[in-house]
Motif scaffolding. Structure first.
Motif, short mmCIF file in Angstrom:
data_model
loop_
_atom_site.label_atom_id
_atom_site.label_comp_id
_atom_site.label_asym_id
_atom_site.label_seq_id
_atom_site.Cartn_x
_atom_site.Cartn_y
_atom_site.Cartn_z
N GLY A 256 -16.84 146.98 61.69
CA GLY A 256 -15.71 146.62 60.72
C GLY A 256 -14.59 145.67 61.34
N CYS A 257 -15.26 144.76 62.21
CA CYS A 257 -14.54 143.96 63.01
C CYS A 257 -15.34 142.70 62.79
N TYR A 258 -14.60 141.52 63.23
CA TYR A 258 -15.24 140.11 63.26
C TYR A 258 -16.43 140.34 64.23
N SER A 259 -15.97 140.59 65.39
CA SER A 259 -16.98 140.89 66.49
C SER A 259 -16.82 142.29 67.01
N GLY A 260 -17.36 142.96 67.53
CA GLY A 260 -17.30 144.30 68.17
C GLY A 260 -16.48 144.04 69.51
N LEU A 261 -17.42 143.30 70.24
CA LEU A 261 -16.77 143.10 71.71
C LEU A 261 -17.12 141.32 72.03
N THR A 262 -15.93 140.74 72.41
CA THR A 262 -16.01 139.53 73.06
C THR A 262 -15.92 139.59 74.24
N VAL A 263 -16.43 138.71 75.04
CA VAL A 263 -16.40 138.81 76.72
C VAL A 263 -16.29 137.18 77.01
N GLY A 264 -15.30 136.79 77.49
CA GLY A 264 -15.11 135.30 78.16
C GLY A 264 -14.17 134.41 77.22
N TYR A 265 -13.86 133.41 77.82
CA TYR A 265 -13.07 132.49 77.07
C TYR A 265 -13.85 131.11 77.19
N ASN A 266 -14.49 130.71 78.10
CA ASN A 266 -15.26 129.53 78.32
C ASN A 266 -16.47 129.95 79.38
N ALA A 267 -17.57 128.78 79.41
CA ALA A 267 -18.55 129.03 80.25
C ALA A 267 -18.17 129.47 81.70
N THR A 268 -17.13 129.33 82.23
CA THR A 268 -16.74 129.60 83.70
C THR A 268 -16.47 130.84 84.06
N ASP A 269 -15.97 131.53 82.91
CA ASP A 269 -15.30 132.73 82.77
C ASP A 269 -16.27 133.63 83.88
N GLN A 270 -15.80 134.60 84.40
CA GLN A 270 -16.72 135.47 85.35
C GLN A 270 -16.34 137.10 84.97
N SER A 271 -15.74 137.37 83.95
CA SER A 271 -15.45 138.88 83.58
C SER A 271 -16.77 139.59 83.70
N GLN A 272 -16.72 140.76 84.27
CA GLN A 272 -17.62 141.80 84.46
C GLN A 272 -17.42 143.22 83.27
N VAL A 273 -18.69 143.19 82.54
CA VAL A 273 -18.24 144.07 81.43
C VAL A 273 -19.70 145.01 81.37
N THR A 274 -19.48 146.26 81.24
CA THR A 274 -20.50 147.13 80.91
C THR A 274 -20.23 147.76 79.39
N ILE A 275 -21.17 148.14 78.61
CA ILE A 275 -20.66 148.91 77.30
C ILE A 275 -22.28 149.71 77.08
N HIS A 276 -22.11 150.74 76.92
CA HIS A 276 -23.18 151.83 76.64
C HIS A 276 -22.82 153.15 75.63
N ASN A 277 -23.76 153.42 75.03
CA ASN A 277 -23.79 154.73 74.32
C ASN A 277 -22.66 154.38 73.06
N SER A 278 -22.71 153.24 72.55
CA SER A 278 -21.65 152.91 71.81
C SER A 278 -22.27 152.15 70.36
N ASP A 279 -21.51 152.05 69.37
CA ASP A 279 -22.06 151.72 68.02
C ASP A 279 -21.27 150.51 67.81
N LEU A 280 -22.09 149.42 67.41
CA LEU A 280 -21.63 147.91 67.33
C LEU A 280 -22.08 147.58 65.87
N GLY A 281 -22.50 148.29 65.13
CA GLY A 281 -22.95 147.99 63.77
C GLY A 281 -21.89 147.72 62.68
N GLY A 282 -22.07 146.98 61.62
CA GLY A 282 -21.14 146.83 60.69
C GLY A 282 -20.03 145.89 60.91
N ASN A 283 -20.24 145.00 61.86
CA ASN A 283 -19.25 143.93 62.22
C ASN A 283 -19.59 142.57 61.45
N THR A 284 -18.69 141.67 60.94
CA THR A 284 -18.84 140.63 60.21
C THR A 284 -19.98 139.47 60.96
N ASP A 285 -19.50 139.15 62.49
CA ASP A 285 -20.17 138.04 63.04
C ASP A 285 -21.15 138.38 64.15
#
Length: 375
Positions: A256-285
């Motif tokens: 029920g969010c615009y986006s479930g998970l957003t990673v990064g701000y621009n193309a050079t972003d180097q954030s490291q993210v893992t996501i498992h066993n989670s529900d990402l359904g029902g978001n807007t975008d």
């Protein structure tokens, strides 16, 4: 206990027995007075239903501060906070450098005042357990619940709603050369404000701030800033303000969010993210959007048994749309996804009640989620 009306002590209204030092057996009208008299390692228990400090409370020694339960004890704002986003004066409660503190069984309520943050920690370690944070609003695009700027943290079984921007902010590179914070978030229930000219992020990691989010439910983050089109997200992870940002997410519902998970701000972003066993359904975008960092997102539910939709990698997917930089195979799923009655009222009920959809995981949202004035 004995109560007095219309009296202020240490800028806080009494009852005179509002705060009890359980180790010394002494009582205080105000929380700051109790902290000032306490010895490191002691427990201060707030026993009045509500205390209303009229100045910032500074925790400058190792203490436990507890209520009688989040439904029974409230620290209510009685003043406007001051200073910029990362000023020492921008919170109701400030945990000083080097301090190890435990805060539990309380509600923080900012109603009626311009409050940037409920709690800000620069301590060595802060644990916040079984607390409610509500109505933290400083301006159209600012208001943050729990803010960690260095040290370690644990947020356990807390509920946050009515914050004007961020529920839990884990932010490095904001106070000079101090190490970036690392915070574990477990059992969080965050409810955003729904659609409107504002922003919501249940948890944000940035500037090298890192940590984990587990067993949490984040919903209702659908606001879009009219100032520049910035969008909300369940969880936002970026190194825009400093490198080294990491986040590991497991067994969450980001729905029920615009986006479930957003990673990064621009193309050079180097954030490291893992996501498992989670529900990402029902978001807007997007289920997950990334500006460039590769996201390890295997073993998640995208809202449909056919998996997420990606025009090249999974064009037959009927689940949430996924960005190019997301590794989503293998996935789990169900046949259909439905979000019922996502109209968010003043009480922001939890997922699974009053017509709200229920999932068993929590991701985040939005790309370019920075409105003017954000720093």
């Amino acid at each position: 206990g004995l109560y007095f009306d219309d009296v202020l002590i240490d800028n806080e209204p009494i009852p005179a027995t509002a705060v009890h030092n359980l180790n010394q057996g002494t009582y205080y009208a105000g929380l700051q007075a109790a902290i000032d008299d306490a010895v490191a390692g002691e427990v201060l228990q707030i026993e009045a239903p509500t205390i209303t400090p009229t100045a910032q409370v500074i925790v400058d020694k190792d203490l436990t501060i507890q209520g009688l339960g989040s439904g029974s004890t409230t620290i209510a704002a009685g003043f406007n906070t001051t200073g910029g986003s990362y000023s020492t004066t921008s919170s109701m409660i400030y945990v000083d450098y080097g301090v190890t503190a435990l805060i539990r069984d309380l509600t923080f309520d900012g109603t009626g005042f311009a409050v940037q943050q409920a709690v800000q920690s620069r301590g060595a370690s802060l644990t916040v357990e079984d607390c409610v944070v509500s109505n933290i609003v400083a301006s159209t695009y600012d208001g943050r619940g729990l803010v960690f700027l260095t040290g370690n943290g644990l947020v356990q079984d807390c509920t946050i709603f009515g914050t004007q921007r961020i529920g839990i902010h884990v932010r490095g590179s904001a106070i000079g050369a101090y190490p970036a914070p690392f915070v574990d978030v477990d059992g969080l229930t965050f409810t955003g404000k729904g659609a409107g000219d504002w922003l919501d992020y249940g948890v944000e990691f940035g500037g090298g701030g890192s940590g984990t989010v587990t067993n949490s439910n984040i919903s209702g983050c659908t606001g879009v800033a009219s100032s520049d089109g910035s969008t909300s997200a369940g969880i936002l992870v970026t190194d825009y303000y400093g490198t080294g940002t990491t986040a590991d997410i497991d067994n969450c519902v980001l729905a029920g969010c615009y986006s479930g998970l957003t990673v990064g701000y621009n193309a050079t972003d180097q954030s490291q993210v893992t996501i498992h066993n989670s529900d990402l359904g029902g978001n807007t975008d997007y289920g997950i959007g990334s500006t460039g960092p590769i996201v390890d997102a295997t073993d998640n539910d995208w809202g449909d048994a056919s998996g997420p939709f990606h025009p090249g990698k999974n064009p037959g997917g009927l689940g949430m749309t996924v960005d190019d930089y997301v590794d989503f195979t293998p996935w789990t799923g169900r046949v259909t996804t439905a979000v019922a009655d996502l109209s968010f009222g003043s009480t922001y009920p939890a997922l699974g009640v009053q017509g709200y959809g229920f999932w068993e995981g929590t991701p985040a949202i939005g790309v370019d989620d920075f409105a003017p004035g954000w720093d």
